[in-house]
Design an enzyme around this catalytic site. Sequence first.
Site, PDB file in Angstrom:
ATOM      1  N   ASN A 107       0.856  -1.185   0.000  1.00  0.00           N
ATOM      2  CA  ASN A 107       0.000   0.000   0.000  1.00  0.00           C
ATOM      3  C   ASN A 107       0.889   1.231   0.000  1.00  0.00           C
ATOM      4  O   ASN A 107       2.047   1.172   0.411  1.00  0.00           O
ATOM      5  CB  ASN A 107      -0.878  -0.005   1.258  1.00  0.00           C
ATOM      6  N   HIS A 109       0.864   5.083   1.607  1.00  0.00           N
ATOM      7  CA  HIS A 109       0.165   5.918   2.594  1.00  0.00           C
ATOM      8  C   HIS A 109       0.816   7.296   2.602  1.00  0.00           C
ATOM      9  O   HIS A 109       2.044   7.397   2.648  1.00  0.00           O
ATOM     10  CB  HIS A 109       0.254   5.263   3.978  1.00  0.00           C
ATOM     11  N   SER A 136       4.772   6.716   2.338  1.00  0.00           N
ATOM     12  CA  SER A 136       5.425   5.439   2.651  1.00  0.00           C
ATOM     13  C   SER A 136       4.799   4.310   1.838  1.00  0.00           C
ATOM     14  O   SER A 136       3.573   4.220   1.755  1.00  0.00           O
ATOM     15  CB  SER A 136       5.236   5.086   4.136  1.00  0.00           C
TER      16      SER A 136
HETATM   17  C1  GRF Z   1      -2.690   8.790  -2.536  1.00  0.00           C
HETATM   18  O1  GRF Z   1      -2.538   9.992  -1.870  1.00  0.00           O
HETATM   19  C2  GRF Z   1      -2.235   7.646  -1.678  1.00  0.00           C
HETATM   20  O2  GRF Z   1      -1.206   7.987  -0.797  1.00  0.00           O
HETATM   21  C3  GRF Z   1      -3.469   7.290  -0.914  1.00  0.00           C
HETATM   22  O3  GRF Z   1      -4.527   7.509  -1.828  1.00  0.00           O
HETATM   23  C4  GRF Z   1      -4.143   8.464  -2.795  1.00  0.00           C
HETATM   24  C5  GRF Z   1      -4.372   7.863  -4.149  1.00  0.00           C
HETATM   25  O4  GRF Z   1      -4.181   8.793  -5.185  1.00  0.00           O
HETATM   26  N1  GRF Z   1      -3.394   5.944  -0.407  1.00  0.00           N
HETATM   27  P1  GRF Z   1      -4.317   8.302  -6.703  1.00  0.00           P
HETATM   28  O5  GRF Z   1      -5.688   7.700  -6.878  1.00  0.00           O
HETATM   29  O6  GRF Z   1      -3.228   7.328  -6.984  1.00  0.00           O
HETATM   30  O7  GRF Z   1      -4.169   9.574  -7.505  1.00  0.00           O
END
Ligand code: GRF
Length: 214
Positions: A107, A109, A136
């Site tokens: 994932n 984050h 991260s």
């Molecule tokens: C990102 O900010 C990521 O860190 C979080 O969700 C968002 C996804 O953005 N988990 P995208 O859909 O890849 O533009």
Amino acid sequence: MLSIVVLISGSGSNLQAIMDRITKDKLDAKIELVLSNRADAYGLTRAADAGIETRVIDHKQFDSREQFDQAMIKEIDPYQPDLIVLAGFMRILSTAFVTHYTGRMINIHPALLPAYKGLHTHQRALEDGVSHHGASVHYVTAQLDSGAVILQGRVPVLADDTEEALQQRVHKIEHVIYPEVVTWFAQKRLTYQNNQALLDGEVLDQPVIIDQQD
Ligand code: GRF
């Protein structure tokens, strides 16, 4: 060839960054499927434009989280993926789902974990007046945002930052670090043992850190 399934709920800019890295660097990797819990996720368009298979499973059609997760497993497993990439997938996953993919699900984050687990990370970082913030990439475990961290992208927090400005700066470095980790998987440099991430056979006591370049 590294076989990948990507789960999204929204824009899919991280998905795009990974697709671009595969195309540009000719990685030995293939995104087999992009699965979304929302039919209006723009990431589905990005995937379809690139000729990648897409599927929507609407979580609202299920009575429980467990049933929704089982439906996803049914869609995902025929592809026998080596790696599940959560890229802005906005659902909490059941323990059964996480256990099923332990060691092969990651994932991203938007915070320098273990700081700022959960939501509204940029706002909380600004309120605290921290000097640095970032993102991260970590292995997924049953505890939210708590699995072994592999790589972090670090950005400065500027004096006049708004939440939006900081979010954009973090988003930009996300697009650097997520494809990098996928590359390491494709190169078979990453493994997972005893809840720890290993890079080139060495346990990562601390995540690798990339600082914003510009
Ligand atoms: C990102 O900010 C990521 O860190 C979080 O969700 C968002 C996804 O953005 N988990 P995208 O859909 O890849 O533009």
